[in-house]
Design an enzyme around this catalytic site. Sequence first.
Site, PDB file in Angstrom:
ATOM      1  N   TYR A   1      13.737 -38.190  -4.242  1.00 30.36           N
ATOM      2  CA  TYR A   1      13.402 -39.269  -3.083  1.00 30.36           C
ATOM      3  C   TYR A   1      12.079 -38.749  -2.251  1.00 30.36           C
ATOM      4  O   TYR A   1      11.137 -39.648  -2.171  1.00 30.36           O
ATOM      5  CB  TYR A   1      14.667 -39.282  -2.150  1.00 30.36           C
ATOM      6  CG  TYR A   1      14.424 -40.636  -1.265  1.00 30.36           C
ATOM      7  CD1 TYR A   1      14.646 -42.003  -1.771  1.00 30.36           C
ATOM      8  CD2 TYR A   1      14.088 -40.177   0.153  1.00 30.36           C
ATOM      9  CE1 TYR A   1      14.471 -42.940  -0.867  1.00 30.36           C
ATOM     10  CE2 TYR A   1      13.902 -41.260   0.916  1.00 30.36           C
ATOM     11  CZ  TYR A   1      14.357 -42.617   0.563  1.00 30.36           C
ATOM     12  OH  TYR A   1      13.995 -43.787   1.368  1.00 30.36           O
TER      13      TYR A   1
ATOM     14  N   LYS B   1       8.820 -40.524  -2.712  1.00 24.82           N
ATOM     15  CA  LYS B   1       8.216 -41.180  -1.383  1.00 24.82           C
ATOM     16  C   LYS B   1       6.861 -40.886  -0.812  1.00 24.82           C
ATOM     17  O   LYS B   1       5.704 -41.456  -0.380  1.00 24.82           O
ATOM     18  CB  LYS B   1       9.179 -41.257  -0.075  1.00 24.82           C
ATOM     19  CG  LYS B   1      10.468 -41.958  -0.623  1.00 24.82           C
ATOM     20  CD  LYS B   1      10.035 -43.637  -0.499  1.00 24.82           C
ATOM     21  CE  LYS B   1      11.492 -44.548  -0.829  1.00 24.82           C
ATOM     22  NZ  LYS B   1      11.033 -46.040  -0.674  1.00 24.82           N
TER      23      LYS B   1
END
Length: 261
Positions: free
Chosen positions: A148, A152
């Site tokens: 993640y 991101k």
Amino acid sequence: MDVTGIGAVVTGAGNGIGAAIARRLAAAGARVVVNDLDANAASAVAAEIGGVAVPGDAASEAGVTALIAEAAAHLNGIDLYVANAGVGVGGGPEAPESDWDLAWQVNVMAHVRAARELLPAWLERGRGNFVTTVSAAGLLTMLGSAPYSVTKHAALAFGEWMSATYGDRGVTVQCVCPLGVHTNLLEGSGREGKAILAGDAITPEEVADAVMEGLADGRFLILPHPQVAGFYAARAADPDRWLTGMRRLQAKVFDNEGTHE
């Protein structure tokens, strides 16, 4: 950006942040295409706001091409694209290749593929707005979730590159970077995720309010949690001190076990 009468597409809009943004846009006079993998959820939100549901995959190459073609036909052109769909995947280097690939496809390549489809028309007419829901993890990091955090960061980097490259040609690029938000993603983040994010969590509607304010003034970083600006500045000014603090938080939240079992 004045959203009155514009054609807008919001991905991942069947619930959470995406649904809240779709509602705000429609209430302000935009014509909205609601996209979500969950066809029933997309249809429900579209019916509520007087929009059009175009369910389907907003990450794969074929899915993005189909979505944008159908949305453009409904809207007679797309003025605003909100790339909100995202996926949270936990773990570190030991996470399966399939999890890393899923995070990469949904959190990064979905944006790349949408831009590829949208840019020709936007550059020809000299205007277009590309909004991505990045998360504060793209500015900072998310303990316990390397896929993640990494994807991101990549999504933010792509937004920066897009703005630097096309900003003087009429394309506005904006990245929404909240901390915790009361959505299914937070609920599924486990004990550690809730320990890190739940204390400052806000509602999807508050994120949507920040997005509308950002659309009005065109700022690149939309920060629903204003304190993120200070965290980001501290990280840039003294990375070693910032990392020391993150290691302390890591030890506190994960009981000195790191991300491995």
